[in-house]
Design a protein around this motif. Structure first.
Motif, PDB file in Angstrom:
ATOM      1  N   TYR A   2       5.898 -20.207  11.885  1.00  0.00           N
ATOM      2  CA  TYR A   2       5.982 -18.797  12.256  1.00  0.00           C
ATOM      3  C   TYR A   2       5.261 -18.092  11.298  1.00  0.00           C
ATOM      4  O   TYR A   2       5.767 -17.069  10.760  1.00  0.00           O
ATOM      5  N   PRO A   3       3.869 -17.933  11.390  1.00  0.00           N
ATOM      6  CA  PRO A   3       3.097 -17.163  10.477  1.00  0.00           C
ATOM      7  C   PRO A   3       3.580 -15.598  10.473  1.00  0.00           C
ATOM      8  O   PRO A   3       3.584 -14.874   9.595  1.00  0.00           O
ATOM      9  N   GLN A   4       3.917 -15.094  11.933  1.00  0.00           N
ATOM     10  CA  GLN A   4       3.925 -13.604  12.068  1.00  0.00           C
ATOM     11  C   GLN A   4       5.724 -13.231  11.390  1.00  0.00           C
ATOM     12  O   GLN A   4       5.767 -12.065  11.127  1.00  0.00           O
ATOM     13  N   LEU A   5       6.257 -14.397  10.748  1.00  0.00           N
ATOM     14  CA  LEU A   5       7.608 -14.134  10.471  1.00  0.00           C
ATOM     15  C   LEU A   5       7.715 -14.393   8.969  1.00  0.00           C
ATOM     16  O   LEU A   5       8.757 -14.121   8.304  1.00  0.00           O
ATOM     17  N   ILE A   6       6.522 -14.618   8.155  1.00  0.00           N
ATOM     18  CA  ILE A   6       6.533 -14.895   6.879  1.00  0.00           C
ATOM     19  C   ILE A   6       6.638 -13.502   6.211  1.00  0.00           C
ATOM     20  O   ILE A   6       5.525 -12.984   6.304  1.00  0.00           O
ATOM     21  N   GLU A   7       7.526 -13.417   5.130  1.00  0.00           N
ATOM     22  CA  GLU A   7       7.361 -12.325   4.324  1.00  0.00           C
ATOM     23  C   GLU A   7       6.605 -12.494   3.015  1.00  0.00           C
ATOM     24  O   GLU A   7       6.611 -13.420   2.741  1.00  0.00           O
ATOM     25  N   ASN A  47       4.404 -28.032  20.027  1.00  0.00           N
ATOM     26  CA  ASN A  47       3.182 -27.310  19.908  1.00  0.00           C
ATOM     27  C   ASN A  47       3.106 -26.385  18.827  1.00  0.00           C
ATOM     28  O   ASN A  47       1.858 -26.533  18.178  1.00  0.00           O
ATOM     29  N   GLN A  48       4.200 -25.675  18.446  1.00  0.00           N
ATOM     30  CA  GLN A  48       4.004 -24.917  17.265  1.00  0.00           C
ATOM     31  C   GLN A  48       3.755 -25.749  16.025  1.00  0.00           C
ATOM     32  O   GLN A  48       3.014 -25.475  15.055  1.00  0.00           O
ATOM     33  N   THR A  49       4.592 -26.643  15.957  1.00  0.00           N
ATOM     34  CA  THR A  49       4.640 -27.501  14.697  1.00  0.00           C
ATOM     35  C   THR A  49       2.990 -28.175  14.691  1.00  0.00           C
ATOM     36  O   THR A  49       2.701 -28.140  13.406  1.00  0.00           O
ATOM     37  N   GLN A  50       2.521 -28.566  15.421  1.00  0.00           N
ATOM     38  CA  GLN A  50       1.410 -29.243  15.633  1.00  0.00           C
ATOM     39  C   GLN A  50       0.397 -28.276  15.315  1.00  0.00           C
ATOM     40  O   GLN A  50      -0.875 -28.514  14.371  1.00  0.00           O
ATOM     41  N   HIS A  81      12.959 -30.111  19.012  1.00  0.00           N
ATOM     42  CA  HIS A  81      12.108 -29.486  18.022  1.00  0.00           C
ATOM     43  C   HIS A  81      12.091 -30.609  16.675  1.00  0.00           C
ATOM     44  O   HIS A  81      12.949 -31.418  16.507  1.00  0.00           O
ATOM     45  N   PRO A  82      10.878 -30.580  16.286  1.00  0.00           N
ATOM     46  CA  PRO A  82      10.555 -31.509  15.279  1.00  0.00           C
ATOM     47  C   PRO A  82      11.459 -31.058  14.070  1.00  0.00           C
ATOM     48  O   PRO A  82      11.895 -29.830  13.947  1.00  0.00           O
TER      49      PRO A  82
END
Length: 126
Positions: free
Chosen positions: A119-124, A71-74, A51-52
Motif C-alpha cells: 500500500y505505497p500510498q499509506l506508507i508514512e 493482485n496488489q501483492t503481485q 489475502h496472501p
C-alpha cells in the motif's frame, strides 16, 4: 407472485449481507491508526485467497501478517519464490486494535533489503 417477491427479497438481503461483510473484512477499522515496524522470521507463506499472508515469529510470539489482495501483492513484486521459510522480514503496518490478537496488516514488507510496498500510498515517511 408472492413466491417471486419472497425470492427477490431473499436475494436482495443476501447481496446486502455479502457486501456488508466484504466491506467489514476488507476495511481497516479493526487496525490501529499508528504504523509500527516489527522484525521477525517467516514461519510460513501463503498466496491463497482472500489475502496472501505470512506467519512470522517475532520475539518468541507467532504473528499473522495480512498482505494486500492477490493482485496488489503481485504488483508490489512479492510473488512466490521471493521469500522462504526462515527468512528475516521487516513488517511495516498496522496491528489489530484487539491486543489479544497477534495480527498485523502490512503496508510494506522488506526481505533481504528489498521493499515490497503493498500500500505505497499509506506508507508514512520514516
Amino acid at each position: 407472485m408472492i413466491v417471486r417477491k419472497l425470492i427477490g427479497g431473499f436475494a436482495a438481503a443476501m447481496v446486502l449481507a455479502i457486501s456488508t461483510s466484504a466491506v467489514a473484512h476488507h476495511g481497516w477499522s479493526w487496525a490501529e491508526d499508528e504504523q509500527i515496524e516489527m522484525t521477525g522470521t517467516i514461519q510460513s507463506i501463503s498466496f491463497a485467497p482472500p489475502h496472501p499472508s505470512l506467519v512470522v515469529e517475532i520475539d518468541g510470539k507467532v504473528w499473522d501478517v495480512e498482505l494486500g489482495n492477490p493482485n496488489q501483492t503481485q504488483r508490489s513484486g512479492f510473488v512466490e519464490g521471493e521469500a522462504e521459510i526462515g527468512d528475516e522480514v521487516v513488517i511495516l503496518g498496522h496491528r489489530s486494535l484487539d491486543e489479544s490478537k497477534l495480527v498485523i496488516k502490512a503496508v510494506r514488507i522488506t526481505i533481504d533489503g528489498q521493499n515490497y510496498d503493498l500500500y505505497p500510498q499509506l506508507i508514512e515517511n520514516r
